[in-house]
Design a protein around this motif. Structure first.
Motif, PDB file in Angstrom:
ATOM      1  N   ARG A  39     -98.012  56.647  -8.921  1.00 36.47           N
ATOM      2  CA  ARG A  39     -97.248  57.724  -9.535  1.00 36.47           C
ATOM      3  C   ARG A  39     -97.302  57.599 -11.050  1.00 36.47           C
ATOM      4  O   ARG A  39     -97.407  56.510 -11.595  1.00 36.47           O
ATOM      5  CB  ARG A  39     -95.804  57.610  -9.051  1.00 36.47           C
ATOM      6  CG  ARG A  39     -94.841  58.625  -9.587  1.00 36.47           C
ATOM      7  CD  ARG A  39     -93.463  58.378  -8.967  1.00 36.47           C
ATOM      8  NE  ARG A  39     -92.436  59.171  -9.602  1.00 36.47           N
ATOM      9  CZ  ARG A  39     -92.124  60.413  -9.266  1.00 36.47           C
ATOM     10  NH1 ARG A  39     -92.757  60.996  -8.271  1.00 36.47           N
ATOM     11  NH2 ARG A  39     -91.163  61.057  -9.898  1.00 36.47           N
ATOM     12  N   ILE A  40     -97.184  58.740 -11.710  1.00 38.50           N
ATOM     13  CA  ILE A  40     -97.060  58.788 -13.168  1.00 38.50           C
ATOM     14  C   ILE A  40     -95.611  59.137 -13.495  1.00 38.50           C
ATOM     15  O   ILE A  40     -95.063  60.098 -12.956  1.00 38.50           O
ATOM     16  CB  ILE A  40     -97.996  59.859 -13.767  1.00 38.50           C
ATOM     17  CG1 ILE A  40     -99.459  59.483 -13.533  1.00 38.50           C
ATOM     18  CG2 ILE A  40     -97.717  60.048 -15.261  1.00 38.50           C
ATOM     19  CD1 ILE A  40    -100.443  60.589 -13.915  1.00 38.50           C
ATOM     20  N   GLU A  41     -95.014  58.357 -14.367  1.00 41.42           N
ATOM     21  CA  GLU A  41     -93.671  58.649 -14.858  1.00 41.42           C
ATOM     22  C   GLU A  41     -93.810  59.053 -16.323  1.00 41.42           C
ATOM     23  O   GLU A  41     -94.159  58.237 -17.177  1.00 41.42           O
ATOM     24  CB  GLU A  41     -92.758  57.430 -14.715  1.00 41.42           C
ATOM     25  CG  GLU A  41     -91.309  57.729 -14.935  1.00 41.42           C
ATOM     26  CD  GLU A  41     -90.703  58.665 -13.896  1.00 41.42           C
ATOM     27  OE1 GLU A  41     -89.785  59.419 -14.259  1.00 41.42           O
ATOM     28  OE2 GLU A  41     -91.150  58.672 -12.732  1.00 41.42           O
ATOM     29  N   VAL A  42     -93.597  60.342 -16.597  1.00 40.92           N
ATOM     30  CA  VAL A  42     -93.684  60.872 -17.952  1.00 40.92           C
ATOM     31  C   VAL A  42     -92.321  60.659 -18.612  1.00 40.92           C
ATOM     32  O   VAL A  42     -91.303  61.081 -18.072  1.00 40.92           O
ATOM     33  CB  VAL A  42     -94.048  62.374 -17.935  1.00 40.92           C
ATOM     34  CG1 VAL A  42     -94.134  62.935 -19.346  1.00 40.92           C
ATOM     35  CG2 VAL A  42     -95.366  62.593 -17.181  1.00 40.92           C
ATOM     36  N   VAL A  43     -92.322  60.001 -19.774  1.00 36.92           N
ATOM     37  CA  VAL A  43     -91.061  59.631 -20.412  1.00 36.92           C
ATOM     38  C   VAL A  43     -91.013  60.171 -21.839  1.00 36.92           C
ATOM     39  O   VAL A  43     -91.876  59.862 -22.666  1.00 36.92           O
ATOM     40  CB  VAL A  43     -90.878  58.096 -20.437  1.00 36.92           C
ATOM     41  CG1 VAL A  43     -89.554  57.724 -21.104  1.00 36.92           C
ATOM     42  CG2 VAL A  43     -90.952  57.518 -19.028  1.00 36.92           C
ATOM     43  N   TYR A  44     -89.990  60.984 -22.091  1.00 35.46           N
ATOM     44  CA  TYR A  44     -89.694  61.455 -23.446  1.00 35.46           C
ATOM     45  C   TYR A  44     -88.506  60.653 -23.954  1.00 35.46           C
ATOM     46  O   TYR A  44     -87.459  60.601 -23.310  1.00 35.46           O
ATOM     47  CB  TYR A  44     -89.355  62.951 -23.438  1.00 35.46           C
ATOM     48  CG  TYR A  44     -88.628  63.422 -24.678  1.00 35.46           C
ATOM     49  CD1 TYR A  44     -89.200  63.273 -25.936  1.00 35.46           C
ATOM     50  CD2 TYR A  44     -87.376  64.000 -24.588  1.00 35.46           C
ATOM     51  CE1 TYR A  44     -88.519  63.701 -27.077  1.00 35.46           C
ATOM     52  CE2 TYR A  44     -86.692  64.439 -25.712  1.00 35.46           C
ATOM     53  CZ  TYR A  44     -87.281  64.281 -26.957  1.00 35.46           C
ATOM     54  OH  TYR A  44     -86.607  64.699 -28.077  1.00 35.46           O
ATOM     55  N   VAL A  45     -88.683  60.021 -25.109  1.00 37.01           N
ATOM     56  CA  VAL A  45     -87.601  59.242 -25.699  1.00 37.01           C
ATOM     57  C   VAL A  45     -87.088  59.982 -26.927  1.00 37.01           C
ATOM     58  O   VAL A  45     -87.807  60.141 -27.920  1.00 37.01           O
ATOM     59  CB  VAL A  45     -88.054  57.821 -26.085  1.00 37.01           C
ATOM     60  CG1 VAL A  45     -86.889  57.043 -26.686  1.00 37.01           C
ATOM     61  CG2 VAL A  45     -88.620  57.085 -24.871  1.00 37.01           C
ATOM     62  N   ALA A  46     -85.850  60.441 -26.834  1.00 38.40           N
ATOM     63  CA  ALA A  46     -85.193  61.087 -27.964  1.00 38.40           C
ATOM     64  C   ALA A  46     -84.656  59.986 -28.867  1.00 38.40           C
ATOM     65  O   ALA A  46     -83.960  59.086 -28.406  1.00 38.40           O
ATOM     66  CB  ALA A  46     -84.056  61.977 -27.479  1.00 38.40           C
ATOM     67  N   HIS A  47     -85.019  60.047 -30.123  1.00 40.61           N
ATOM     68  CA  HIS A  47     -84.574  59.011 -31.067  1.00 40.61           C
ATOM     69  C   HIS A  47     -83.596  59.626 -32.047  1.00 40.61           C
ATOM     70  O   HIS A  47     -83.954  60.496 -32.837  1.00 40.61           O
ATOM     71  CB  HIS A  47     -85.776  58.417 -31.804  1.00 40.61           C
ATOM     72  CG  HIS A  47     -85.378  57.357 -32.780  1.00 40.61           C
ATOM     73  ND1 HIS A  47     -84.965  56.114 -32.380  1.00 40.61           N
ATOM     74  CD2 HIS A  47     -85.317  57.369 -34.125  1.00 40.61           C
ATOM     75  CE1 HIS A  47     -84.668  55.398 -33.445  1.00 40.61           C
ATOM     76  NE2 HIS A  47     -84.872  56.138 -34.516  1.00 40.61           N
TER      77      HIS A  47
END
Length: 151
Positions: A39-47
């Motif tokens: 599986r691919i886990e797409v991660v957006y990190v808001a800083h």
């Protein structure tokens, strides 16, 4: 060099902010997963900048803005993966980018012992990162799982 294929599923954590390097990282993850289970886990990190300097109203406004960005990035990732890969998820995190990508990867590793976990990121195109470092450099120094840096 060993010719034995790795065993276990492959879980790829992709740092994604919609930029061209992040899109290339997502393409690379799709290629790496092809023909494998996982599986691919797409991660957006808001800083968020130092929260101590912001009023409660400003923090709430930034949260709404980050939610909007996350929705847009989720849709963009879906468009990019459409007809190419169905085994993926999207997660929004908040904090330091490298730390959050490592946390997601470590969580997957701990949940799926015996499987393979890697972080995939695009290389930074910012000149300043050559001086002060980038997410990829920080990951290379601290990640407990392999990383793939896509040019």
């Amino acid at each position: 060099m060993s010719t034995t294929a790795p065993t276990g599923d492959l879980y790829l954590v992709v740092g994604y902010d919609g930029s061209p390097p992040a899109s290339r990282a997502l393409d690379a993850a799709t290629s790496l997963l092809r023909g494998r289970t996982g599986r691919i886990e797409v991660v957006y990190v808001a800083h968020m900048p130092s929260i101590d300097m912001l009023s409660p109203g400003a923090v709430a406004e930034m949260e709404v803005s980050f939610d909007d960005i996350a929705r847009d990035l989720h849709a963009a990732a879906g468009d990019q993966l459409h007809d190419r890969e169905e085994r993926w998820g999207f997660e929004r995190r908040q904090g330091l980018i490298a730390d959050e990508l490592i946390a997601v990867a470590a969580g997957i590793r701990d949940t799926h012992p015996g499987d393979n976990v890697a972080i995939v990121v695009g290389s930074s195109s910012h000149a300043m990162h050559r001086v002060v470092g980038s997410v990829a450099v920080s990951l290379a120094r601290h990640s407990p799982v392999p990383i793939v840096v896509v040019p």
